[in-house]
Motif scaffolding. Structure first.
Motif, PDB file in Angstrom:
ATOM      1  N   LYS A  94      37.070  43.140  35.926  1.00  0.00           N
ATOM      2  CA  LYS A  94      36.276  42.264  35.066  1.00  0.00           C
ATOM      3  C   LYS A  94      34.777  42.488  35.237  1.00  0.00           C
ATOM      4  CE  LYS A  94      37.439  37.862  34.964  1.00  0.00           C
ATOM      5  NZ  LYS A  94      37.552  36.423  35.345  1.00  0.00           N
ATOM      6  N   TYR A  95      34.327  42.627  36.505  1.00  0.00           N
ATOM      7  CA  TYR A  95      32.888  42.666  36.773  1.00  0.00           C
ATOM      8  C   TYR A  95      32.324  44.080  36.902  1.00  0.00           C
ATOM      9  CZ  TYR A  95      33.265  37.661  37.476  1.00  0.00           C
ATOM     10  OH  TYR A  95      33.489  36.323  37.274  1.00  0.00           O
ATOM     11  N   SER A  96      33.190  45.112  36.823  1.00  0.00           N
ATOM     12  CA  SER A  96      32.705  46.493  36.889  1.00  0.00           C
ATOM     13  C   SER A  96      32.436  47.016  35.484  1.00  0.00           C
ATOM     14  CB  SER A  96      33.729  47.399  37.588  1.00  0.00           C
ATOM     15  OG  SER A  96      33.894  47.005  38.937  1.00  0.00           O
ATOM     16  N   VAL A  97      31.327  47.741  35.353  1.00  0.00           N
ATOM     17  CA  VAL A  97      30.978  48.352  34.063  1.00  0.00           C
ATOM     18  C   VAL A  97      31.360  49.819  34.054  1.00  0.00           C
ATOM     19  CG1 VAL A  97      29.074  48.863  32.484  1.00  0.00           C
ATOM     20  CG2 VAL A  97      29.075  46.715  33.762  1.00  0.00           C
ATOM     21  N   SER A  98      31.231  50.470  35.183  1.00  0.00           N
ATOM     22  CA  SER A  98      31.590  51.887  35.292  1.00  0.00           C
ATOM     23  C   SER A  98      31.968  52.179  36.739  1.00  0.00           C
ATOM     24  CB  SER A  98      30.414  52.775  34.856  1.00  0.00           C
ATOM     25  OG  SER A  98      29.292  52.533  35.698  1.00  0.00           O
ATOM     26  N   GLY A  99      32.454  53.407  36.972  1.00  0.00           N
ATOM     27  CA  GLY A  99      32.761  53.811  38.331  1.00  0.00           C
ATOM     28  C   GLY A  99      34.218  53.666  38.685  1.00  0.00           C
ATOM     29  N   ALA A 100      34.475  53.648  39.990  1.00  0.00           N
ATOM     30  CA  ALA A 100      35.855  53.662  40.486  1.00  0.00           C
ATOM     31  C   ALA A 100      36.176  52.367  41.227  1.00  0.00           C
ATOM     32  CB  ALA A 100      36.059  54.860  41.415  1.00  0.00           C
ATOM     33  N   ILE A 101      37.468  52.041  41.180  1.00  0.00           N
ATOM     34  CA  ILE A 101      38.007  50.919  41.949  1.00  0.00           C
ATOM     35  C   ILE A 101      39.126  51.478  42.807  1.00  0.00           C
ATOM     36  CG2 ILE A 101      39.214  48.701  41.851  1.00  0.00           C
ATOM     37  CD1 ILE A 101      37.934  48.305  39.068  1.00  0.00           C
ATOM     38  N   THR A 102      39.096  51.185  44.105  1.00  0.00           N
ATOM     39  CA  THR A 102      40.129  51.721  44.991  1.00  0.00           C
ATOM     40  C   THR A 102      40.798  50.590  45.766  1.00  0.00           C
ATOM     41  OG1 THR A 102      38.535  52.067  46.782  1.00  0.00           O
ATOM     42  CG2 THR A 102      38.915  53.913  45.288  1.00  0.00           C
ATOM     43  N   LEU A 103      42.104  50.756  45.956  1.00  0.00           N
ATOM     44  CA  LEU A 103      42.866  49.841  46.812  1.00  0.00           C
ATOM     45  C   LEU A 103      43.455  50.673  47.941  1.00  0.00           C
ATOM     46  CD1 LEU A 103      45.230  46.964  45.924  1.00  0.00           C
ATOM     47  CD2 LEU A 103      46.042  48.760  47.447  1.00  0.00           C
ATOM     48  N   ASN A 145      52.630  48.887  44.413  1.00  0.00           N
ATOM     49  CA  ASN A 145      52.575  49.935  43.380  1.00  0.00           C
ATOM     50  C   ASN A 145      52.732  49.326  41.988  1.00  0.00           C
ATOM     51  OD1 ASN A 145      52.427  52.839  42.799  1.00  0.00           O
ATOM     52  ND2 ASN A 145      54.511  52.578  42.019  1.00  0.00           N
ATOM     53  N   LYS A 146      53.619  48.328  41.860  1.00  0.00           N
ATOM     54  CA  LYS A 146      53.786  47.653  40.563  1.00  0.00           C
ATOM     55  C   LYS A 146      52.512  46.930  40.160  1.00  0.00           C
ATOM     56  CE  LYS A 146      58.784  46.846  40.937  1.00  0.00           C
ATOM     57  NZ  LYS A 146      59.847  45.825  41.124  1.00  0.00           N
ATOM     58  N   VAL A 147      51.875  46.258  41.126  1.00  0.00           N
ATOM     59  CA  VAL A 147      50.633  45.533  40.828  1.00  0.00           C
ATOM     60  C   VAL A 147      49.570  46.510  40.340  1.00  0.00           C
ATOM     61  CG1 VAL A 147      48.763  44.163  41.827  1.00  0.00           C
ATOM     62  CG2 VAL A 147      51.124  43.703  42.478  1.00  0.00           C
ATOM     63  N   CYS A 148      49.424  47.633  41.042  1.00  0.00           N
ATOM     64  CA  CYS A 148      48.382  48.599  40.677  1.00  0.00           C
ATOM     65  C   CYS A 148      48.668  49.258  39.328  1.00  0.00           C
ATOM     66  CB  CYS A 148      48.259  49.658  41.776  1.00  0.00           C
ATOM     67  SG  CYS A 148      47.622  49.009  43.330  1.00  0.00           S
ATOM     68  N   LEU A 149      49.928  49.605  39.077  1.00  0.00           N
ATOM     69  CA  LEU A 149      50.280  50.206  37.783  1.00  0.00           C
ATOM     70  C   LEU A 149      49.978  49.251  36.636  1.00  0.00           C
ATOM     71  CD1 LEU A 149      53.668  51.969  38.653  1.00  0.00           C
ATOM     72  CD2 LEU A 149      51.528  53.090  37.952  1.00  0.00           C
ATOM     73  N   LEU A 150      50.253  47.963  36.855  1.00  0.00           N
ATOM     74  CA  LEU A 150      49.998  46.969  35.816  1.00  0.00           C
ATOM     75  C   LEU A 150      48.507  46.871  35.508  1.00  0.00           C
ATOM     76  CD1 LEU A 150      51.219  44.760  33.988  1.00  0.00           C
ATOM     77  CD2 LEU A 150      50.893  43.160  35.885  1.00  0.00           C
ATOM     78  N   GLN A 151      47.674  46.910  36.545  1.00  0.00           N
ATOM     79  CA  GLN A 151      46.238  46.755  36.340  1.00  0.00           C
ATOM     80  C   GLN A 151      45.555  48.062  35.928  1.00  0.00           C
ATOM     81  OE1 GLN A 151      44.956  43.827  36.166  1.00  0.00           O
ATOM     82  NE2 GLN A 151      46.869  42.868  36.872  1.00  0.00           N
ATOM     83  N   LYS A 152      46.211  49.199  36.142  1.00  0.00           N
ATOM     84  CA  LYS A 152      45.608  50.498  35.813  1.00  0.00           C
ATOM     85  C   LYS A 152      45.290  50.598  34.327  1.00  0.00           C
ATOM     86  CE  LYS A 152      46.218  55.500  36.398  1.00  0.00           C
ATOM     87  NZ  LYS A 152      44.930  55.658  37.121  1.00  0.00           N
ATOM     88  N   THR A 153      46.180  50.073  33.499  1.00  0.00           N
ATOM     89  CA  THR A 153      45.944  50.113  32.047  1.00  0.00           C
ATOM     90  C   THR A 153      44.702  49.325  31.685  1.00  0.00           C
ATOM     91  OG1 THR A 153      48.326  50.265  31.664  1.00  0.00           O
ATOM     92  CG2 THR A 153      46.951  49.617  29.801  1.00  0.00           C
ATOM     93  N   HIS A 154      44.534  48.148  32.269  1.00  0.00           N
ATOM     94  CA  HIS A 154      43.345  47.327  31.985  1.00  0.00           C
ATOM     95  C   HIS A 154      42.075  48.048  32.447  1.00  0.00           C
ATOM     96  CE1 HIS A 154      45.959  44.072  30.884  1.00  0.00           C
ATOM     97  NE2 HIS A 154      46.483  43.995  32.100  1.00  0.00           N
ATOM     98  N   ALA A 155      42.165  48.746  33.592  1.00  0.00           N
ATOM     99  CA  ALA A 155      41.001  49.488  34.084  1.00  0.00           C
ATOM    100  C   ALA A 155      40.649  50.634  33.147  1.00  0.00           C
ATOM    101  CB  ALA A 155      41.283  50.011  35.492  1.00  0.00           C
ATOM    102  N   GLU A 156      41.663  51.378  32.715  1.00  0.00           N
ATOM    103  CA  GLU A 156      41.415  52.508  31.815  1.00  0.00           C
ATOM    104  C   GLU A 156      40.830  52.051  30.492  1.00  0.00           C
ATOM    105  OE1 GLU A 156      45.225  54.332  31.680  1.00  0.00           O
ATOM    106  OE2 GLU A 156      44.888  55.551  33.495  1.00  0.00           O
ATOM    107  N   LYS A 203      38.685  49.899  30.082  1.00  0.00           N
ATOM    108  CA  LYS A 203      37.246  49.695  30.294  1.00  0.00           C
ATOM    109  C   LYS A 203      36.551  50.969  30.782  1.00  0.00           C
ATOM    110  CE  LYS A 203      35.197  46.163  31.855  1.00  0.00           C
ATOM    111  NZ  LYS A 203      34.650  45.085  32.705  1.00  0.00           N
ATOM    112  N   GLY A 204      37.290  52.059  30.820  1.00  0.00           N
ATOM    113  CA  GLY A 204      36.717  53.317  31.277  1.00  0.00           C
ATOM    114  C   GLY A 204      36.555  53.387  32.782  1.00  0.00           C
ATOM    115  N   LEU A 205      37.350  52.644  33.514  1.00  0.00           N
ATOM    116  CA  LEU A 205      37.275  52.621  34.969  1.00  0.00           C
ATOM    117  C   LEU A 205      38.418  53.407  35.579  1.00  0.00           C
ATOM    118  CD1 LEU A 205      36.600  48.779  35.357  1.00  0.00           C
ATOM    119  CD2 LEU A 205      34.883  50.601  35.475  1.00  0.00           C
ATOM    120  N   ASP A 206      38.179  53.981  36.743  1.00  0.00           N
ATOM    121  CA  ASP A 206      39.204  54.750  37.440  1.00  0.00           C
ATOM    122  C   ASP A 206      39.768  53.906  38.577  1.00  0.00           C
ATOM    123  OD1 ASP A 206      40.807  56.768  38.439  1.00  0.00           O
ATOM    124  OD2 ASP A 206      39.210  57.561  39.721  1.00  0.00           O
TER     125      ASP A 206
END
Length: 526
Positions: free
Chosen positions: A292-301, A244-255, A257-260
């Protein structure tokens, strides 16, 4: 068939028989010798060394069967074929002859052709036997020579591997030590008042330094994995808290770039035994790559825990051609051209992730189609928890009754200053030593509460200081923390065996340093 230069020794007390046999064999081109009794035969055998013996069984003094036994016991004549020539024999006498070592019998009266066929046959067998022995001897010689060459090559390889390990340990120290100073000074600089331009310069310098740190860490970690020298630490930890900590940390970077970014984890009580730090490293790298390599769309773990741990990281990025899937796990391979690539990196991230997954006893695989995104699947087995690790880590850190006195042993003046500033910012008292000898003097005179020990020191290494301190007896319970760039598995195992309490690798994390010191000092109060 005539075998040129073959020597035959005839032993028969009948002169007429000797003459007839000699005539038959000489006409066939053999070199023939003859004698009438066993004693003479033994003397001639030493000088002539024939290729075949023709023996009469009934000889004076020593009979043919006893002479055969004597010849077979002598190493120089034991392999030479012996044919008995005698009159009609009973089965018992034939058996005695074969048991003594005879190769064949010729019965008197004999036919010329019978003699020649049997002589030729046994000479050919001897010739083939000698050739085979020669070939075997040559092969054995070559095997011995090759074995010696391989032994030399193995020794050279082991020396080269030792030199490589020494070089990696040294380069690890030489790169991480100044980098620790750069990052540490930039962090201290960030606490000072600055105008807008200085803040921008500082921010850019810190960003560049951290990029450099990441590149150096990738290269050094891959060399450690490649050499099998990375130390793994298995502890029990909460999967929910960790991931959960890993995902929360990366969520900001995803947002940004406009990624979910979304994730599904096991319930909070779920615990797993593995190397938590390396698991975080793998999952963070997979998420960073997806962002890094996504331009749009969703990323799920998605994480599931059964008999094994399974983590899937799925993105809607550009995908990877099927023919290139295995290439991305190879070190230093990037699918972009170095002249036109849009993303930074060494090409080591996924190679490190796969190597770490294998080191942890698991696997990392990729399913991807060009234009349809990618799915990385990490599978790890449960490991056996290292005894004593969890209890020590999980003890509550109690507030200290007084500011501790900490001895910093560091020969690099920048890192020495950095540690002093970090520790004093907490109100802790600091003593300094530049080398191993000074450290021992300061220890005995000042009685510190804890030692921060660099392992690469002049005059007397940190490892030697550690062993000497532990051998004194009165400092068995003194907490000693290695603050070092030496992080190879062999180094860490040596430090642990010598009595180190914890290891903080450079570039140091202030939080990790404070946690380690506070925990060790609190444990000393129990």
């Amino acid at each position: 068939m005539i075998l040129d230069h073959s020597r035959i020794l005839i032993v028969d007390d009948n002169e007429n028989i000797r003459d007839v046999l000699e005539e038959i064999l000489v006409l066939e081109g053999y070199e023939v010798y003859s004698c009438s009794h066993a004693e003479e035969a033994l003397d001639q055998a030493k000088t002539v060394l024939p290729d075949l013996f023709l023996l009469d069984i009934r000889l004076p003094n020593i009979d043919g069967i006893e002479l055969c036994r004597i010849l077979k016991k002598d190493p120089t004549t034991s392999s030479i074929p012996i044919i008995f020539i005698s009159g009609l024999l009973g089965m018992e006498e034939k058996v005695r002859g074969f048991n003594a070592g005879a190769a064949d019998y010729i019965t008197k009266p004999f036919h010329n052709l019978d003699v020649l066929i049997r002589v030729n046959t046994h000479l050919m067998l001897r010739k083939n036997t000698l050739q085979l022995k020669s070939m075997n001897d040559d092969l054995e010689q070559k095997i011995q020579e090759r074995t010696a060459e391989l032994r030399v090559a193995l020794d050279m390889a082991e020396e080269a591997n030792d030199a490589k390990s020494d070089f990696l340990s040294n380069i690890n120290h030489e790169m991480r030590t100044p980098l620790n100073g750069v990052l540490g000074m930039l962090k201290l600089m960030g606490t000072l008042p600055m105008d807008d331009d200085m803040e921008m310069y500082h921010s850019l310098a810190e960003f560049s330094a951290r990029q450099l740190s990441a590149v150096i860490s990738d290269i050094l970690e891959y060399t450690q994995l490649d050499a099998g020298s990375m130390k793994l630490r298995y502890t029990s930890f909460s999967l929910y808290e960790c991931l959960n900590k890993v995902c929360l940390l990366q969520k900001t970077h995803a947002e940004n770039k406009g990624l979910d970014l979304s994730w599904t984890l096991p319930d909070a009580p779920a615990f797993f035994v593995s190397d938590e730090i390396r698991l975080v490293q793998i999952v963070s790298n997979l998420l960073i790559n997806a962002i890094k390599y996504s331009v749009s769309g969703a990323i799920t773990l998605r994480c599931t825990l059964t008999e094994v741990l399974k983590i899937e990281v799925r993105d809607q990025g550009p995908g990877i051609p099927e023919s290139r899937i295995e290439d991305i796990f190879k070190p230093f391979i990037q699918l972009e051209s170095p002249y036109t690539k849009e993303h930074n990196g060494t090409g080591l991230g996924l190679a490190i992730c796969r190597s770490l997954s294998l080191a942890l006893g698991g696997s990392l695989e990729l399913e991807s189609r060009e234009g349809e995104g990618s799915c990385f699947t990490l599978v790890l087995p449960r490991q056996k928890e290292e005894p004593g690790k969890t209890d020590q880590q999980s003890k509550d850190i109690l507030p200290l009754e007084r500011p501790p006195l900490i001895l910093v042993v560091e020969d690099d003046t920048i890192n020495q200053y950095l540690l002093e500033q970090i520790l004093e910012s907490r109100g802790w008292e600091v003593l300094q030593a530049m080398n191993g000898e000074e450290a021992l003097e300061e220890l005995n005179s000042s009685q510190p509460d804890l030692i921060l020990l660099d392992m690469g020191l002049p005059k007397k290494s940190g490892y030697e200081v550690l062993k000497e301190v532990r051998s004194m007896g009165q400092y068995d319970d003194l907490p000693i923390v290695a603050v070092t760039a030496y992080s190879h598995k062999e180094d860490l195992e040596r430090f642990e065996a010598a009595g180190i309490n914890d290891v903080i690798t450079k570039p140091i994390s202030e939080e990790a340093l404070f946690q380690s010191i506070s925990r060790l000092l609190a444990l000393g109060k129990h």
